[in-house]
Scaffold this motif. Structure first.
Motif, PDB file in Angstrom:
ATOM      1  N   SER A   1       4.464  -8.638  -4.194  1.00 32.61           N
ATOM      2  CA  SER A   1       3.762  -8.902  -5.798  1.00 32.61           C
ATOM      3  C   SER A   1       3.933 -10.501  -6.087  1.00 32.61           C
ATOM      4  N   HIS A   2       4.962 -11.182  -5.952  1.00 31.82           N
ATOM      5  CA  HIS A   2       5.306 -12.379  -6.214  1.00 31.82           C
ATOM      6  C   HIS A   2       4.509 -13.269  -5.278  1.00 31.82           C
ATOM      7  N   ALA A   3       4.303 -12.816  -3.922  1.00 34.62           N
ATOM      8  CA  ALA A   3       3.345 -13.620  -3.002  1.00 34.62           C
ATOM      9  C   ALA A   3       1.933 -13.838  -3.512  1.00 34.62           C
ATOM     10  N   ILE A   4       1.384 -12.592  -3.838  1.00 34.07           N
ATOM     11  CA  ILE A   4      -0.047 -12.702  -3.834  1.00 34.07           C
ATOM     12  C   ILE A   4      -0.551 -13.257  -5.469  1.00 34.07           C
ATOM     13  N   GLY A   5       0.408 -12.387  -6.184  1.00 29.01           N
ATOM     14  CA  GLY A   5       0.163 -12.655  -7.882  1.00 29.01           C
ATOM     15  C   GLY A   5      -0.982 -11.833  -8.683  1.00 29.01           C
ATOM     16  N   GLN A   6      -1.564 -11.025  -7.742  1.00 29.49           N
ATOM     17  CA  GLN A   6      -2.655 -10.242  -8.421  1.00 29.49           C
ATOM     18  C   GLN A   6      -2.429  -8.856  -7.595  1.00 29.49           C
ATOM     19  N   TRP A   7      -2.352  -7.885  -8.891  1.00 29.38           N
ATOM     20  CA  TRP A   7      -2.010  -6.476  -8.512  1.00 29.38           C
ATOM     21  C   TRP A   7      -3.009  -5.819  -7.473  1.00 29.38           C
ATOM     22  N   LYS A   8      -4.291  -6.209  -7.228  1.00 28.12           N
ATOM     23  CA  LYS A   8      -5.338  -5.365  -6.573  1.00 28.12           C
ATOM     24  C   LYS A   8      -5.154  -5.868  -5.154  1.00 28.12           C
ATOM     25  N   PHE A   9      -4.058  -6.801  -4.779  1.00 26.98           N
ATOM     26  CA  PHE A   9      -3.977  -7.112  -3.457  1.00 26.98           C
ATOM     27  C   PHE A   9      -2.604  -6.595  -2.889  1.00 26.98           C
ATOM     28  N   VAL A  10      -1.907  -6.167  -3.785  1.00 28.63           N
ATOM     29  CA  VAL A  10      -0.410  -5.821  -3.628  1.00 28.63           C
ATOM     30  C   VAL A  10      -0.289  -5.012  -2.464  1.00 28.63           C
ATOM     31  N   LEU A  11      -1.143  -3.688  -2.659  1.00 25.44           N
ATOM     32  CA  LEU A  11      -1.325  -2.425  -1.581  1.00 25.44           C
ATOM     33  C   LEU A  11      -1.646  -3.011  -0.030  1.00 25.44           C
ATOM     34  N   PRO A  12      -2.848  -3.982   0.217  1.00 25.38           N
ATOM     35  CA  PRO A  12      -2.882  -4.381   1.380  1.00 25.38           C
ATOM     36  C   PRO A  12      -1.828  -4.978   2.090  1.00 25.38           C
ATOM     37  N   LEU A  13      -1.160  -5.905   1.144  1.00 25.41           N
ATOM     38  CA  LEU A  13      -0.032  -6.784   1.895  1.00 25.41           C
ATOM     39  C   LEU A  13       1.205  -5.998   1.856  1.00 25.41           C
ATOM     40  N   ALA A  14       1.327  -4.863   1.241  1.00 25.07           N
ATOM     41  CA  ALA A  14       2.471  -3.929   1.329  1.00 25.07           C
ATOM     42  C   ALA A  14       2.446  -3.362   2.654  1.00 25.07           C
ATOM     43  N   LYS A  15       1.024  -2.657   2.982  1.00 25.09           N
ATOM     44  CA  LYS A  15       0.823  -1.975   4.266  1.00 25.09           C
ATOM     45  C   LYS A  15       1.087  -3.059   5.315  1.00 25.09           C
ATOM     46  N   ALA A  16       0.670  -4.241   5.394  1.00 22.04           N
ATOM     47  CA  ALA A  16       0.731  -5.269   6.277  1.00 22.04           C
ATOM     48  C   ALA A  16       2.399  -5.575   6.643  1.00 22.04           C
ATOM     49  N   ALA A  17       3.203  -5.492   5.487  1.00 24.90           N
ATOM     50  CA  ALA A  17       4.723  -5.812   5.679  1.00 24.90           C
ATOM     51  C   ALA A  17       5.331  -4.776   6.235  1.00 24.90           C
ATOM     52  N   VAL A  18       4.934  -3.322   5.914  1.00 28.78           N
ATOM     53  CA  VAL A  18       5.602  -2.237   6.794  1.00 28.78           C
ATOM     54  C   VAL A  18       5.125  -2.247   8.224  1.00 28.78           C
TER      55      VAL A  18
END
Ligand code: PEP
Ligand code: MN
Length: 345
Positions: free
Chosen positions: A272-289
Motif C-alpha cells: 500500500s505505502h509502496a505503490i500509493g494507488q489502490w488499484k495496484f495493491v493487488l498485483p504487488l501483494a500477489k508478487a510479494a507472496v
C-alpha cells in the motif's frame, strides 16, 4: 562469534561456556535448535583473544566468527527462522499473515467497520495508526491515546490483535500498554534512541525499511532492537525512493529473498505505502507472496474517499476480499502446501 555446542553437550557445559563468554565482556545469546545449541557471543571486539580458549572447553564443538556486521540478526547466529507469536497468530511460520486496517484510527465506528472487514476476510491482525508521521504539520496527526483506546476496545470486540505505530521513545510504554505489535515507521528506522527503547519492550516490533535505507542499514537497525534484548522483530519492505515518479515509492521486491537469505527474522511486505494507488495493491501483494514474504500489511478503509490519511491507496472492503482470495492460491504453492486459512468470508 558463534559457539556451536556438541550435540551431546549438557546444561553444565553450556552454563560454563556462557559464564566464560560473559566474563570476557560479551553478551551470550543462546539459541536452542532442534539439533544443537549455538551461542552468539556479541559485543565489542575487546576480549576476542580471551574467547579463543572457549574452543577447548568441554561440550564445545567449534567457534565460528560471525562475518556480518549485524550479529544477532544474521542467519549465521540461529538455526531456522524466528517465529513470532501474537496470541494464536504466528509470523514467520507456514502461514502468510495478513495485517490490515486503515492508515489512521479516525473514530470508533470507522475502526470497527474496518475491523469487521478484516475479520470477515480471515486476515489475522488489525492495523491502525494513533500517532501518525505526516509530511505536513497541518495534516491529521492521529488521535493519540484516544486512538489507542479505540484500538484496544476494537480488539476486545473482535479478538483481532492490533499493530500500531510508536513515533517517539517517550511514548513506548504508553503504546506498549495497548498494542500487540509496536510498529516503527519508515521515517524512524534510524532513530536509534527509539530502537533501543522498543528493544526493552516486551511486545514484538514491526520495523519498516526507510525510503532511503539499504538492507544492511535495515538489518543494523534490527540489530539495535535485538541487542537491547527484544528478539521479536519482523522487518517490513514498504517501498524505497528511486528516480521513478509514477508510483509513490518503488516496491523493492528483491529485498524479500535477499533479506530471507541474510536473516532469520520474518519479512513483511507493505504494498500500500509502496505503490500509493489502490488499484495496484493487488498485483504487488500477489508478487510479494510469490517471492516469499511472511506477511502483508494492507491498508483497508470502509470509505476511502473520506479517509483522513492515505485514502488513495486504501482498499474498499470488496477489493480486500478479492485480494485475500487471490493470494490464497499463491501462498499455498509458495508456502509448501500448508493450509492458509484464508477466504473465511
Ligand atoms: C503506516 O504504516 O501507516 C506508515 C506511516 O508507513 P511508513 O512508515 O512505511 O510510511
Ligand atoms: Mn498510511
Amino acid at each position: 562469534m558463534i559457539i556451536v555446542m556438541k550435540r551431546k553437550a549438557d546444561q553444565q557445559e553450556l552454563d560454563n561456556v556462557i559464564e566464560r563468554i560473559e566474563s570476557a565482556g560479551y553478551k551470550a545469546h543462546v539459541s536452542k535448535g532442534t539439533d544443537r545449541t549455538i551461542i552468539g557471543a556479541v559485543g565489542d571486539e575487546r576480549g576476542k583473544v580471551a574467547l579463543k580458549h572457549v574452543e577447548t572447553m568441554p561440550g564445545v564443538d567449534k567457534v565460528v566468527p560471525i562475518l556480518a556486521p549485524y550479529k544477532l540478526a544474521s542467519r549465521e547466529t540461529k538455526e531456522g527462522n524466528t517465529v513470532i507469536k501474537v496470541g494464536d497468530v504466528e509470523i514467520g511460520g507456514p502461514k502468510c499473515v495478513v495485517m490490515a486496517g486503515p492508515c489512521a484510527v479516525e473514530s470508533e465506528e470507522q475502526l470497527m467497520e474496518a475491523a469487521l472487514v478484516v475479520k470477515k476476510a480471515g486476515a489475522s491482525m488489525l492495523r491502525g495508526g494513533a500517532f501518525k508521521p505526516r509530511t505536513s504539520p497541518y495534516s491529521f496527526q492521529g488521535l493519540g491515546e484516544e486512538g489507542l483506546k479505540i484500538l484496544a476496545r476494537t480488539r476486545e470486540k473482535t479478538g483481532l490483535p492490533i499493530v500500531t505505530e510508536v513515533m517517539s521513545s517517550s511514548d513506548v510504554e504508553l503504546v506498549e500498554s495497548y498494542a500487540d505489535v509496536l510498529q516503527v515507521g519508515a521515517r524512524n528506522v534510524q532513530n536509534f534512541v527509539l530502537l533501543k527503547k522498543v528493544g526493552l519492550a516486551k511486545k514484538p516490533v514491526l520495523l519498516k525499511r526507510g525510503m532511503m535505507t539499504t538492507l544492511e542499514e535495515l538489518l543494523m537497525s534490527a540489530e539495535y532492537i535485538l541487542a537491547s534484548g527484544n528478539d521479536q522483530v519482523m522487518l517490513c519492505e514498504r517501498g524505497i525512493r528511486t528516480f521513478e515518479t509514477a508510483m509513490r515509492n518503488t516496491l523493492d521486491i528483491s529485498a524479500v529473498p535477499v533479506l530471507k537469505d541474510k536473516t532469520h527474522l520474518p519479512v513483511i511486505v507493505d504494498p500500500s505505502h509502496a505503490i500509493g494507488q489502490w488499484k495496484f495493491v493487488l498485483p504487488l501483494a500477489k508478487a510479494a507472496v510469490a517471492v516469499g514474504a511472511d506477511g502483508l500489511l494492507i491498508e483497508v478503509h470502509p470509505d476511502p474517499e473520506h479517509a483522513l490519511c492515505d485514502g488513495a491507496q486504501s482498499l474498499k472492503p470488496e477489493k480486500f476480499y478479492k485480494l485475500i482470495d487471490e493470494i490464497e492460491s499463491i501462498a499455498k504453492i509458495v508456502r509448501k502446501g500448508y493450509a492458509q486459512g484464508y477466504g473465511a468470508h
